[in-house]
Design a protein around this motif. Structure first.
Motif, PDB file in Angstrom:
ATOM      1  N   ASP A   1     -18.946  10.023 -41.297  1.00  0.00           N
ATOM      2  CA  ASP A   1     -19.343   8.966 -41.990  1.00  0.00           C
ATOM      3  C   ASP A   1     -17.905   8.159 -42.211  1.00  0.00           C
TER       4      ASP A   1
ATOM      5  N   ASN B   1     -18.078  16.003 -40.952  1.00  0.00           N
ATOM      6  CA  ASN B   1     -18.315  17.520 -41.009  1.00  0.00           C
ATOM      7  C   ASN B   1     -18.302  18.114 -39.642  1.00  0.00           C
TER       8      ASN B   1
ATOM      9  N   ARG C   1     -15.343  20.753 -43.039  1.00  0.00           N
ATOM     10  CA  ARG C   1     -15.534  19.728 -43.982  1.00  0.00           C
ATOM     11  C   ARG C   1     -14.194  19.120 -43.849  1.00  0.00           C
TER      12      ARG C   1
ATOM     13  N   GLY D   1     -24.980   6.553 -37.473  1.00  0.00           N
ATOM     14  CA  GLY D   1     -25.543   6.962 -38.644  1.00  0.00           C
ATOM     15  C   GLY D   1     -25.373   8.601 -38.854  1.00  0.00           C
TER      16      GLY D   1
ATOM     17  N   TRP E   1     -24.939  14.134 -35.243  1.00  0.00           N
ATOM     18  CA  TRP E   1     -24.256  15.351 -34.511  1.00  0.00           C
ATOM     19  C   TRP E   1     -23.937  15.176 -33.132  1.00  0.00           C
TER      20      TRP E   1
ATOM     21  N   ASP F   1     -25.153  17.496 -45.286  1.00  0.00           N
ATOM     22  CA  ASP F   1     -25.092  18.839 -44.195  1.00  0.00           C
ATOM     23  C   ASP F   1     -25.112  19.981 -44.835  1.00  0.00           C
ATOM     24  N   PHE F   2     -25.976  20.831 -44.754  1.00  0.00           N
ATOM     25  CA  PHE F   2     -26.336  22.198 -45.533  1.00  0.00           C
ATOM     26  C   PHE F   2     -25.860  23.371 -44.688  1.00  0.00           C
TER      27      PHE F   2
ATOM     28  N   MET G   1     -22.423  19.600 -48.048  1.00  0.00           N
ATOM     29  CA  MET G   1     -21.561  18.362 -48.286  1.00  0.00           C
ATOM     30  C   MET G   1     -22.585  17.087 -48.141  1.00  0.00           C
TER      31      MET G   1
ATOM     32  N   ASN H   1     -22.689  13.000 -48.284  1.00  0.00           N
ATOM     33  CA  ASN H   1     -22.076  11.943 -48.455  1.00  0.00           C
ATOM     34  C   ASN H   1     -23.133  10.729 -48.900  1.00  0.00           C
TER      35      ASN H   1
ATOM     36  N   GLY I   1     -30.586  16.420 -39.505  1.00  0.00           N
ATOM     37  CA  GLY I   1     -29.535  16.238 -38.799  1.00  0.00           C
ATOM     38  C   GLY I   1     -28.675  15.225 -39.453  1.00  0.00           C
ATOM     39  N   GLY I   2     -28.456  15.208 -40.779  1.00  0.00           N
ATOM     40  CA  GLY I   2     -27.555  14.415 -41.447  1.00  0.00           C
ATOM     41  C   GLY I   2     -28.043  12.713 -41.488  1.00  0.00           C
ATOM     42  N   ALA I   3     -29.327  12.663 -41.192  1.00  0.00           N
ATOM     43  CA  ALA I   3     -30.004  11.150 -41.270  1.00  0.00           C
ATOM     44  C   ALA I   3     -29.589  10.555 -42.753  1.00  0.00           C
ATOM     45  N   TRP I   4     -29.334   9.418 -42.662  1.00  0.00           N
ATOM     46  CA  TRP I   4     -29.345   8.618 -44.147  1.00  0.00           C
ATOM     47  C   TRP I   4     -30.620   8.355 -44.631  1.00  0.00           C
TER      48      TRP I   4
END
Lengths: 377, 377, 377, 377
Positions: free
Chosen positions: C220, C237, C247, C365, C368, D220-221, D235, D237, D365-368
């Motif tokens: 990000d 990440n 991180r 966005g 990964w 992100d878990f 984490m 964002n 997958g960390g999508a906003w």
């Protein structure tokens, strides 16, 4: 368990010490505030006590009235806190002890060594709990330090370095500020300024953790602001009865130190360090090993440290709860449990002896003098 | 600019001090290492010097040989560093000064006050640069502190508290450890142990930053480990010529303190704090204001602080580069530029006087004594 | 041992990086500075090199001239340091490697992944030492951290948190300051601003200590100052090949952080923490135990940590000597000793791949992406 | 002023949270503890309440009994604290609000966003005080930070970095420890582990100080211990409605971090830093200036910071008194004074929305994703 009944003398509206004691007594739900003579102006004191929830008949105009009113009640107070101006501590404390009350007195317990010895005798005869509010000694990690020393975990203590230095009286322009001026004026403050005000906290702490008493000392006092009669900076070297070497620096002109109360204890097999601004940690270094950070609430602490902490590790507890710890120990002691961590009349008179002998030594070019009260020689 | 030519006496293979000086002299490319008498064993010294790149004819067997060899060369050394055992500093330093060499001598400059005064005189007569390696004084933020005091930025200095306490000699089991034992044995170490070893760094620093001299002192020495003759812990109270009050604690039994060299300076309008373990910061508190963290490399520092730092703000520079800063100042001084931050012969003899008078005071129950060398009274 | 011969390209008068490398190369007396092409202005470079003691015939006007001049000399340089503008690193490094020189290149090694892979191949073929100046990795306590991880002292690493955040570009008014502006302009800086500038130090450090490589990442990016095209704040990440979660936060608008380069490594049985502003300590906590402060110079450290420290415990060593440690390892490596702590071409290309894939992820966005250079997939 | 009447649900014998609330409510003498349903075992709860001084008729067996008993009393409680297991918060809170009681609910306020929205509506309709115990937000220096941001003292906030990371669940051997296991089991803990437990404190704090709301996020878990279903490291964002960039790291496997709750706020003209282990300081750096240490109790703080501190500067106050500050604000709010620092139902539902959307983002997958509760979109 029913709450104990508690009364207070002094600590009127606008004082800092009143709220601190009320919080200390009530935080853990151990004491109920039922009587008070809070102000030197009788009416103001009575009114304030009532506003704080004290019943009208126990909102007293002065301490004599309170003593008279309480002493024959069936539900009389279990503990009285004396938080009046320093010069009145002796008289009030003595009177309440003689009437069979348990007493917590603010420091200094008395103004002279003779008065201090008198309190020791009266307290002993009364069989009551007599405590002096050296509240720093009730921080869990201070108790831990003391327990470690007692358990031999740092070996015989060779050296203790105890400082209490701040910069809050460093402004020479404060010469006429009444909150500051009286502390350096012998008419109002007695024989000593900064040493009597802060230094004896550091000296008590040294004795408390080392579990030993100051036997002799040599002092160097300075008035770094010319208009002051009493010292605003002092260095006291001392020896404890068991041979421990002591160093104590106290200052009120150390600009930048907010609350420089820090103690280091060095034994044959380890060292400890504690700082009043970060009271929840105790720094420990074993001989030949690495420095470790001990935390309030960690596993395996000594009983006194565990018992006197309320929230989990790394949740800080601060000064008001150290005062509350004094009240926890008082509640236990009143109920008959031994709480030898409570600073008592002997600690009070030893502090007075330290003040008077340090003053004498400083006047005599740093000569070494016997620092013990005559009754303990 | 051509490199200056540099030679060294002492600092042989396996010593710590040899590499420190070689790094200090060479790090900034100012000096070329061209001559040496590095070991008390002539052959070992010659061989080691050559392995380090010194030409065979300038790899000497002892200092006398080096003096004889260098003094008539056209390309003789511009600077000699004396890093031999303490008792030999006087003789070597004097001889090289008299032969017209610039000298950097390790501390202590001499063993007695009389010898120290002799060096002052010889150095003065020679017109050469004579420096003593009080390297801590060459940290940029120490120079900044001194410059701030000189510029009046904290007002007249009321109080200086300078401590140098570590715990590296705290093991009583080290009684037979040769690296430790000699320091507390008067036959080998002279009249003082820890104060002479570390305390005088703290005392020099106090004088250096306050830009003033110790006038009188009162000392309390202790041998906290029974087998020691000399002190392993000392407290020295002092007064400077300008009236500043001084407190100095030094210890080698402070388990947990790695390098407890810390100085606090308190003036009428501000306070400063510096710690040798975090040398790139200087903590400054203006009277009535908030504590601020000053950083090596920040904008607006005094010239001496700017000049002696090499890399950007927050990139730490450490002890070896403080030594290198001494060499930077030496290079400038040899070329004729005034570098009054360089500790010279006067600083060396004042340290000796402090040691001898502190010993005398401690023996006399802490009596206050004149701490100045006779020549400066 | 004879000094190795060293030359430098870039690092001309007024640059910060030139003195840093000269100090690094010369501090320990391992390298002799004999050749240089220090400036993009040929005459200025030649003159400056001579002022620094380089012989006239080896004070070159540009790198091509230097390559031509050095490659056939019998006494040709043993090592060349490339400290030119970023975009030129690839070409120069490649040319010197192909001519059989050992090379230390400033970071970034190249501007693209393809170029980076080319350097890996050329370096491999050459059999020469190829290093990238990730100097932070050469601090003794960073080496200690890596050795502890390798030795299993904190178990399998679960998590690494590596931050490099400062506030030196936080002034929006610096929009026209040329020292700042170029870093956020894709024409001059390439695809990334803060992440390429500082973030890859943090990412390299994570890989270095964990002894593992970044396999995939999600990023990000933010330009918190509107006038900037490239990011001044980034969060990345990642996952390492061995499964470690990563991180990484980097920022240049973190007002108050001077040099917020800090790494934490958490394994199954312990945690480590290191901070570039206090590089001589490593904070270690064993599972279920107390936090301990490890010190550079303490007994029992791993070989790489011992070997790369110069002065006794608690005498700080700073950034310039970390650079010097890179040169120590280079000197050993050139002489044939394995120094696998030296960051090499593989580290260089992995950093480039991280930069380019982080940019792609941020644009997509936070998707990964595989962060490995194609040649290592 | 008469004490307010207070009751508690949950917080039975042996719980940590019970004593914390009783201390918080009673420390300043503002509330009298008069009613309770303290335990899920009715008899145990009744007995314990009476031991704590609650009258027999107000020592209830469960919350329904308490609601029925209190709602028609003339002297009914002024405030009820809900400190029961998480899954019951919604039902109890709603019922008491609907019956016209003021409520303080432990976090999380509810388990779902829908329930949270329902509480917002019910609280609004009731006109009663509804608060959630985000007690960290009541530290004086956190209030100071918020007031500084509101007053524009650091300019528009660009970036907030809020971490809450500890290592107390790092032992894989704790797989069967019931105090730990449930937190990572979706049957007992719900959709999220560490983020829901600690992360939302950090997220609330970011919103609280920045005086803004989280608009969108990307997460992100990781479950770094294989046996765990829910995350033990996360984490997140985020972006706030006003454009502020957010970074939030939370972990329970960060061995060595005791209570790593730390927040940094970076604006256009200054930066702030606060750490829950040293809550009495706020670190402030003005753009282009030096880092300053602000102290609880210093002159000139904003009203909320002054009002909520009890003892003089540099006397630390800790977590239990932060809880007490929530009760101070509650007492004021109940009496009709506006206390907009009290975290209310909106804060509660926003936290729930953050938890659920972070879980969704991490799975995707960390999508906003939009992080706002539907009612606030």
């Amino acid at each position: 368990m029913a709450k104990l009944k508690w009364g207070m003398i002094g600590g009127g509206e606008g004082s800092q010490i009143g709220p601190a004691h009320r919080l200390g007594a009530q935080a853990d739900g151990l004491f109920e505030f039922v009587a008070g003579a809070l102000d030197h102006r009788p009416d103001a004191g009575r009114a304030y006590a009532q506003r704080l929830g004290v019943a009208a008949d126990r909102a007293y105009g002065d301490w004599q009235e309170m003593l008279a009113g309480e002493k024959d009640r069936d539900d009389r107070i279990d503990l009285v806190t004396v938080a009046t101006p320093n010069a009145t501590h002796f008289e009030i404390t003595k009177a309440f002890l003689e009437a069979g009350f348990n007493v917590l007195c603010e420091k200094p317990m008395t103004m002279t060594v003779e008065e201090g010895e008198e309190i020791v005798r009266v307290a002993g005869k009364s069989g009551k709990v007599m405590a002096v509010n050296y509240a720093y000694s009730a921080y869990p990690m201070v108790r831990q330090a003391r327990a470690m020393v007692r358990a031999g975990e740092i070996g015989k203590v060779r050296l203790v370095v105890s400082n209490f230095s701040h910069g809050h009286h460093a402004d020479a322009g404060d010469a006429d500020n009444p909150r500051v001026r009286w502390r350096y004026d012998p008419v109002m403050a007695g024989v000593s300024g900064q040493f009597a005000d802060c230094g004896i906290h550091a000296m008590h702490m040294a004795s408390f953790i080392c579990d030993d008493e100051v036997a002799s000392l040599s002092a160097d006092f300075a008035s770094t602001i010319a208009s002051r009669t009493l010292e605003d900076d002092a260095m006291v070297n001392f020896r404890m009865s068991g041979g421990t070497v002591g160093r104590l620096w106290t200052s009120s002109v150390a600009i930048g130190r907010q609350h420089g109360f820090e103690i280091q204890i060095f034994g044959e097999t380890g060292g400890l360090k504690w700082h009043a601004e970060q009271p929840n940690q105790l720094i420990y270094t074993p001989l030949g090993g690495r420095t470790q950070i001990m935390e309030k609430g960690e596993g395996g602490l000594h009983e006194d440290a565990q018992r006197l902490s309320r929230v989990a590790i790394a949740h800080p507890e601060g000064f008001p709860l150290a005062v509350a710890n004094i009240y926890c120990d008082l509640a236990d002691a009143i109920r008959g449990e031994t709480r030898d961590g409570l600073p008592g009349a002997a600690a009070g008179v030893r502090s007075m002896a330290a003040v008077h002998t340090a003053v004498a030594s400083a006047k005599d070019g740093g000569a070494w003098v016997d620092a013990r009260p005559p009754m303990f020689r």
